[in-house]
Enzyme design. Structure first.
Site, short mmCIF file in Angstrom:
data_model
loop_
_atom_site.label_atom_id
_atom_site.label_comp_id
_atom_site.label_asym_id
_atom_site.label_seq_id
_atom_site.Cartn_x
_atom_site.Cartn_y
_atom_site.Cartn_z
CE LYS A 3 -11.40 0.73 5.66
NZ LYS A 3 -10.21 0.71 4.80
NE ARG A 50 -13.72 -1.54 0.02
CZ ARG A 50 -13.23 -2.23 1.04
NH1 ARG A 50 -14.01 -2.55 2.05
NH2 ARG A 50 -11.97 -2.60 1.05
NE ARG A 66 -4.01 -5.72 5.88
CZ ARG A 66 -5.12 -5.08 5.52
NH1 ARG A 66 -5.65 -4.18 6.33
NH2 ARG A 66 -5.68 -5.33 4.37
NE ARG A 75 -7.27 -9.08 3.65
CZ ARG A 75 -7.96 -7.94 3.76
NH1 ARG A 75 -8.17 -7.41 4.94
NH2 ARG A 75 -8.44 -7.36 2.70
NE ARG A 79 -7.54 -4.79 -1.09
CZ ARG A 79 -7.06 -5.12 0.10
NH1 ARG A 79 -5.91 -5.75 0.19
NH2 ARG A 79 -7.73 -4.84 1.19
P1 AMP Z 1 -11.42 -5.25 3.31
O1 AMP Z 1 -11.14 -6.33 4.29
O2 AMP Z 1 -12.40 -4.21 3.83
O3 AMP Z 1 -10.17 -4.62 2.76
O4 AMP Z 1 -12.18 -5.95 2.08
C1 AMP Z 1 -11.53 -6.95 1.29
C2 AMP Z 1 -12.22 -7.07 -0.04
O5 AMP Z 1 -13.60 -7.44 0.17
C3 AMP Z 1 -12.29 -5.80 -0.87
O6 AMP Z 1 -11.11 -5.59 -1.64
C4 AMP Z 1 -13.52 -6.05 -1.74
O7 AMP Z 1 -13.21 -6.96 -2.79
C5 AMP Z 1 -14.45 -6.79 -0.77
N1 AMP Z 1 -15.30 -5.84 -0.03
C6 AMP Z 1 -15.33 -5.61 1.32
N2 AMP Z 1 -16.22 -4.68 1.66
C7 AMP Z 1 -16.80 -4.29 0.49
C8 AMP Z 1 -17.80 -3.32 0.17
N3 AMP Z 1 -18.39 -2.56 1.10
N4 AMP Z 1 -18.13 -3.18 -1.15
C9 AMP Z 1 -17.57 -3.96 -2.12
N5 AMP Z 1 -16.62 -4.86 -1.88
C10 AMP Z 1 -16.22 -5.04 -0.59
#
Ligand code: AMP
Length: 211
Positions: free
Chosen positions: A13, A88, A123, A156, A167
């Site tokens: 994404k 999400r 990554r 990360r 996840r």
């Molecule tokens: P991402 O960078 O989008 O993979 O987000 C990393 C982490 O941030 C996720 O595994 C969640 O713990 C948290 N997170 C990011 N966006 C959301 C969302 N819309 N709802 C809930 N948790 C989120």
């Protein structure tokens, strides 16, 4: 044009969002990047979010809904935006609807979990601007340096294999229902996320041209 990029963590994404912001000039709203910035700054939201993120769980809906509402009210979102990693959960999507936010397309990047696990292992993410790279398929021009802002690239913490599996489980349980949510509204478009970033981008462009 208001877009959502849907897909599992590691589906690509962020990479597609990078293409789209350059091609279409739309601001990208990545809740993951906003939360990581809050953690880095040590804000109360960051402190609360950290425990969820480090264990691969979702940050509570109220926190996310507040962040998104605030961000969408900013001037640069007036002519459209791309939501990356949000909504999400169904309550997050419903909150957007309640706030009167119209979505033109929810684009799902579709690919098998095994490929995601492989991708996540390679990554690398910029600690300053959040841009993402891959050691083999999308390397930066200079090792460990972000092409965009010169920031340092790191792995990360939540990209370690065990957290990635958690996840993915959370994705299937809590986020995948959004596929039906947007299908029912006639807004779902599926592209093959297992291709190269450029090939996937070409499919995304085809979707946008049909809108
Ligand atoms: P991402 O960078 O989008 O993979 O987000 C990393 C982490 O941030 C996720 O595994 C969640 O713990 C948290 N997170 C990011 N966006 C959301 C969302 N819309 N709802 C809930 N948790 C989120």
């Amino acid at each position: 044009m208001n877009l959502i990029l849907l897909g599992a963590p590691g589906a690509g994404k962020g990479t597609q969002v990078d293409f789209l912001t350059k091609e279409r000039g739309l601001p990208a709203i990545s809740t993951g990047n906003i939360l990581r910035a809050a953690i880095k700054e040590g804000t109360p939201t960051g402190l609360e979010a950290q425990k969820y993120i480090s264990s691969g769980r979702l940050v509570p809906d109220e926190v996310i809904i507040g962040i998104v509402r605030e961000r969408l009210s900013q001037k640069d979102c007036e002519n459209g935006f791309i939501l990356d990693g949000v909504p999400r959960t169904i309550p997050q999507a419903e909150a957007l609807e309640k706030a009167g936010v119209e979505i033109d397309a929810a684009i799902l990047l579709d690919l098998p979990d095994e490929l995601i696990e492989q991708r996540m292992a390679g990554r690398r993410t910029c600690i300053d601007c959040g841009a993402s790279y891959h050691v083999i398929t999308r390397p930066p021009k200079a090792e460990n340096i972000c092409d965009e802002c010169g920031g340092e690239l790191t792995r990360r913490k939540d990209d370690d294999p065990e957290t990635v599996r958690m996840r993915l489980k959370v994705y299937h349980e809590e986020t995948e229902p959004l596929v039906d949510f947007y299908k029912q509204r006639g807004r779902l478009f599926v592209v093959d996320g297992s291709r190269s970033p450029e090939e996937t981008n070409a499919q995304v462009q085809e979707v946008l041209e049909k809108l």
